[in-house]
Structure formats: C-alpha cells, structure tokens
Scaffold this motif. Structure first.
Motif, PDB file in Angstrom:
ATOM      1  N   SER A  43       9.075   4.759  -0.284  1.00  0.00           N
ATOM      2  CA  SER A  43      10.059   4.126  -1.161  1.00  0.00           C
ATOM      3  C   SER A  43      10.067   2.626  -0.903  1.00  0.00           C
ATOM      4  O   SER A  43       9.988   2.185   0.248  1.00  0.00           O
ATOM      5  N   PRO A  44      10.179   1.816  -1.961  1.00  0.00           N
ATOM      6  CA  PRO A  44      10.238   0.362  -1.755  1.00  0.00           C
ATOM      7  C   PRO A  44      11.477  -0.072  -0.973  1.00  0.00           C
ATOM      8  O   PRO A  44      11.491  -1.156  -0.385  1.00  0.00           O
ATOM      9  N   ASN A  45      12.490   0.757  -0.966  1.00  0.00           N
ATOM     10  CA  ASN A  45      13.722   0.416  -0.253  1.00  0.00           C
ATOM     11  C   ASN A  45      13.758   0.924   1.181  1.00  0.00           C
ATOM     12  O   ASN A  45      14.678   0.598   1.933  1.00  0.00           O
ATOM     13  N   CYS A  46      12.767   1.725   1.545  1.00  0.00           N
ATOM     14  CA  CYS A  46      12.767   2.305   2.888  1.00  0.00           C
ATOM     15  C   CYS A  46      11.326   2.503   3.354  1.00  0.00           C
ATOM     16  O   CYS A  46      10.902   3.616   3.632  1.00  0.00           O
ATOM     17  N   ARG A  47      10.599   1.409   3.429  1.00  0.00           N
ATOM     18  CA  ARG A  47       9.202   1.504   3.833  1.00  0.00           C
ATOM     19  C   ARG A  47       9.084   1.365   5.358  1.00  0.00           C
ATOM     20  O   ARG A  47       9.899   0.679   5.995  1.00  0.00           O
ATOM     21  N   THR A  60       0.824  -1.213   0.000  1.00  0.00           N
ATOM     22  CA  THR A  60       0.000   0.000   0.000  1.00  0.00           C
ATOM     23  C   THR A  60       0.856   1.260   0.000  1.00  0.00           C
ATOM     24  O   THR A  60       1.704   1.455   0.873  1.00  0.00           O
ATOM     25  N   ASN A  61       0.627   2.095  -1.012  1.00  0.00           N
ATOM     26  CA  ASN A  61       1.304   3.393  -1.152  1.00  0.00           C
ATOM     27  C   ASN A  61       2.824   3.282  -1.250  1.00  0.00           C
ATOM     28  O   ASN A  61       3.548   4.219  -0.904  1.00  0.00           O
ATOM     29  N   VAL A  62       3.296   2.157  -1.745  1.00  0.00           N
ATOM     30  CA  VAL A  62       4.731   1.995  -2.018  1.00  0.00           C
ATOM     31  C   VAL A  62       4.947   2.284  -3.505  1.00  0.00           C
ATOM     32  O   VAL A  62       4.322   1.653  -4.367  1.00  0.00           O
ATOM     33  N   THR A  75       7.620  10.016   1.094  1.00  0.00           N
ATOM     34  CA  THR A  75       7.538  10.421   2.486  1.00  0.00           C
ATOM     35  C   THR A  75       8.468   9.550   3.322  1.00  0.00           C
ATOM     36  O   THR A  75       8.508   8.321   3.157  1.00  0.00           O
ATOM     37  N   GLU A  76       9.210  10.180   4.205  1.00  0.00           N
ATOM     38  CA  GLU A  76      10.044   9.444   5.159  1.00  0.00           C
ATOM     39  C   GLU A  76       9.556   9.780   6.551  1.00  0.00           C
ATOM     40  O   GLU A  76       9.528  10.941   6.954  1.00  0.00           O
ATOM     41  N   LEU A  77       9.122   8.760   7.278  1.00  0.00           N
ATOM     42  CA  LEU A  77       8.634   8.949   8.644  1.00  0.00           C
ATOM     43  C   LEU A  77       9.815   8.892   9.602  1.00  0.00           C
ATOM     44  O   LEU A  77      10.310   7.811   9.942  1.00  0.00           O
ATOM     45  N   VAL A  78      10.271  10.046  10.000  1.00  0.00           N
ATOM     46  CA  VAL A  78      11.477  10.145  10.826  1.00  0.00           C
ATOM     47  C   VAL A  78      11.244   9.471  12.183  1.00  0.00           C
ATOM     48  O   VAL A  78      10.242   9.725  12.853  1.00  0.00           O
ATOM     49  N   GLY A  79      12.164   8.577  12.532  1.00  0.00           N
ATOM     50  CA  GLY A  79      12.105   7.932  13.832  1.00  0.00           C
ATOM     51  C   GLY A  79      11.381   6.608  13.849  1.00  0.00           C
ATOM     52  O   GLY A  79      11.429   5.885  14.847  1.00  0.00           O
ATOM     53  N   VAL A  80      10.706   6.251  12.724  1.00  0.00           N
ATOM     54  CA  VAL A  80       9.967   4.981  12.734  1.00  0.00           C
ATOM     55  C   VAL A  80      10.397   4.078  11.590  1.00  0.00           C
ATOM     56  O   VAL A  80       9.975   2.934  11.515  1.00  0.00           O
ATOM     57  N   GLN A  81      11.199   4.578  10.637  1.00  0.00           N
ATOM     58  CA  GLN A  81      11.616   3.768   9.504  1.00  0.00           C
ATOM     59  C   GLN A  81      12.944   3.083   9.775  1.00  0.00           C
ATOM     60  O   GLN A  81      13.741   3.572  10.561  1.00  0.00           O
ATOM     61  N   ARG A  83       4.371  -2.011   9.019  1.00  0.00           N
ATOM     62  CA  ARG A  83       3.021  -2.108   8.469  1.00  0.00           C
ATOM     63  C   ARG A  83       2.027  -1.166   9.152  1.00  0.00           C
ATOM     64  O   ARG A  83       1.228  -0.514   8.498  1.00  0.00           O
ATOM     65  N   ILE A  84       2.068  -1.074  10.470  1.00  0.00           N
ATOM     66  CA  ILE A  84       1.102  -0.237  11.186  1.00  0.00           C
ATOM     67  C   ILE A  84       1.227   1.228  10.775  1.00  0.00           C
ATOM     68  O   ILE A  84       0.232   1.928  10.603  1.00  0.00           O
ATOM     69  N   TYR A  85       2.465   1.695  10.551  1.00  0.00           N
ATOM     70  CA  TYR A  85       2.675   3.077  10.115  1.00  0.00           C
ATOM     71  C   TYR A  85       2.295   3.244   8.646  1.00  0.00           C
ATOM     72  O   TYR A  85       1.731   4.268   8.245  1.00  0.00           O
ATOM     73  N   GLN A  86       2.605   2.233   7.852  1.00  0.00           N
ATOM     74  CA  GLN A  86       2.282   2.275   6.419  1.00  0.00           C
ATOM     75  C   GLN A  86       0.777   2.401   6.210  1.00  0.00           C
ATOM     76  O   GLN A  86       0.314   3.222   5.402  1.00  0.00           O
ATOM     77  N   MET A  87      -0.007   1.620   6.919  1.00  0.00           N
ATOM     78  CA  MET A  87      -1.449   1.612   6.719  1.00  0.00           C
ATOM     79  C   MET A  87      -2.128   2.830   7.335  1.00  0.00           C
ATOM     80  O   MET A  87      -3.072   3.379   6.765  1.00  0.00           O
TER      81      MET A  87
END
Length: 321
Positions: free
Chosen positions: A220-224, A111-113, A315-321, A227-231
C-alpha cells in the motif's frame, strides 16, 4: 555540451557489449553485416541476416535503452541525456523523458507499490492468456511509437517536436537502408522485415517484465515497508541465460534484485556484487527470490486471471512496517 572522452566511449561500448559475454563487435558492425546478408538471395544467408538484425536490435533497444535511462553509459550528465535520447527515441521509438520518468522515478522509486510502481501498465485484462503471452507481444514494435505519440501531450512543444523527429529518423533510417543497401524491391517487404526483426524478442521482453514483479508481494502507498524489505520481497531474479543475458542484460535477467538495490550500477558491476548481495540477504534472513523462466511462465499461464486480471492483494510485512 563538453567533449565526450574516449574512455567514456569505450566504457559505454563495454557496458552494452561486455567482453566477457559477447564478441568485440559494435552495434554498427552487427547491423552492417545484417543489412548485407539481407540482400542475399540464399535463404540461409537471408535468415542469418534476420537473426543478426533481430539480436542487434534487441541489444540496443532493451539493454541500451535500459542503461541509458539510468544514466549508466556516461559520467557526464549532458552526454547521458544525449545518449538517452539516442537510445530511447532514435533506436527505441519511444519518448526519452516519459520513459525515464516511468521507469526510474516511478517503477524503481515505488517498486510493487499499488497505483505507482505495481507493473499494472503491462496488464491487458481483456486479452485471453494465450493471446497475451504469446501473440500480442509481437505487436510491440507497432504499439511503442503509437504510445509515444499519445504521450506527446505531456511534453513541451520543443520536446514533442524532438521526439517526433528522432522516432521518425530511427524508423526511416532502417527502412532506407533495407531498400538501398539490402536491395528490397518493395516498401511492403522492407516494412515486413522491419517488423519481424523488431518483434523477434518481444515475447521474452514482455515475459521478463511481468515475471519479475507481478505475483510477488504488493504494498500500500500509505503503509510501505523500508526499502530493503520492499526490494527483497518485490523483486525476483531469473537464472543465467546466455541469449537473454546478452540481449537484455544481467540487470534485467539474473541480477534484477541487485539492480533494484543499486540501480545505477552497470550490468557488469551487478554481476560482480551478486554473490555478496545474495550472501548478505541470506545472513540477514531476508528473501533472495529466484525462479526459472519456464516455472514463471507456467505460473502465469495457469493463474492468469489471478495475476493479470484481478487486483492484487496488499501485503503487510508484520513487524517491519
């Protein structure tokens, strides 16, 4: 294939036509009344027939195919595959294997990758915004079987042959019934009626598919992220809507976040866990994204180039990726 238990048949019917949100009428009952009403010479009755057939077709080809693609209509794997072919190919005029692969194994898994499940298949950048949002969707009933034919090269000979036969069966069955039950006098009028009924909910169908993912964080597919944050960042709920809840299902409208977190839950179960999911995400300070249908439509209309033409920012989620 083992016999399908009566309880499975009943539960499958209740998933598509839940007692809490719709009358106890089967799809065949809806369609039967529609075909008879379409034979009336009175404009009001004919219009009612068109409306009933359009609603019934949307229920079976959107809600039905969606649930079938997730195997939510039967606990039996064999019957699940059979129902997927029936709903997706016979009723939906698409390829079951490609549909399940694209939706379950790509869209849900990624999702959203970017380049995998980023909903880019819904984008047609060369179309002006008014054409894309309000006119082009009316061609979905024509485009869908053509796309299915284009996907045949990805299938085995047996699967390709089955798809052609099932899609042809579904289209011809409706055409035959319009001629012999409704009493249409010409093939052209029957085909026009088929197009009108099948296109009745095409505009909101396209809207729902783009509103709930495009314009939200893409990864990014290389830095997703996990799952909980992605969704929670990449999925959005629309508010309750009696007509869309009924025709498209809660999992596609007001419980889309819940559906992406728990994709094998039925529509009714998604609705039941919605308060629990909302409370949990807010307690954990995670986003629980919701927006109104008209608000999303306004956003896409005024930011069409940014959302539907240009490549989305990562988008890069700082601190959770």
């Amino acid at each position: 294939m083992e016999p399908l238990p009566r309880t499975t048949l009943v539960s499958s019917a209740r998933i598509i036509f839940p007692e809490s949100s719709s009358p106890k009428l089967s799809y065949s009952s809806y369609s039967g009344k529609a075909f008879l009403l379409l034979g009336s010479s009175q404009i009001l009755l004919f219009g009612m027939g068109m409306l009933i057939m359009g609603v019934a077709h949307a229920i079976i080809t959107v809600k039905g195919t969606h649930l079938a693609s997730h195997g939510a209509l039967s606990e039996s794997q064999a019957w699940g595959e059979f129902l997927a072919v029936f709903f997706i190919e016979v009723c939906g005029s698409f390829t079951a294997q490609v549909g399940v692969q694209a939706h379950v194994k790509m869209h849900h898994a990624h999702t959203n990758v970017i380049g995998l499940g980023d909903s880019s298949t819904w984008k047609i950048p060369f179309l002006p915004r008014t054409i894309y949002l309000f006119i082009a969707p009316l061609a979905v009933p024509i485009i869908t079987p053509l796309v299915a034919l284009g996907q045949l090269r990805c299938l085995s000979v047996g699967q390709a042959l089955r798809t052609v036969l099932m899609v042809t069966l579904g289209l011809y069955a409706q055409y035959w019934l319009l001629l012999h039950v409704s009493g249409f006098q010409s093939p052209h009028s029957a085909l026009l009626c088929m197009l009108a009924c099948r296109a009745m909910f095409s505009v909101p169908y396209i809207h729902v598919n783009i509103f709930q993912h495009i314009g939200l964080p893409m990864f990014s597919p290389n830095c997703r992220p996990k799952r909980i944050y992605q969704m929670t960042h990449g999925v959005l709920n629309l508010p309750r809507n009696l007509l869309l809840d009924w025709t498209f299902g809660h999992s596609l409208i007001n419980c889309h976040v819940e559906h992406h977190l728990f994709p094998f839950l039925s529509d009714n179960m998604c609705l039941k866990v919605k308060p629990i999911v909302s409370k949990y995400l807010k307690e954990k300070q995670l986003p629980y994204q919701e927006d109104r249908y008209l608000s999303r439509l306004s956003l896409f209309f005024h930011k069409y180039q940014e959302l539907m033409v240009f490549a989305p920012p990562i988008t890069e989620l700082v601190g959770v990726q």
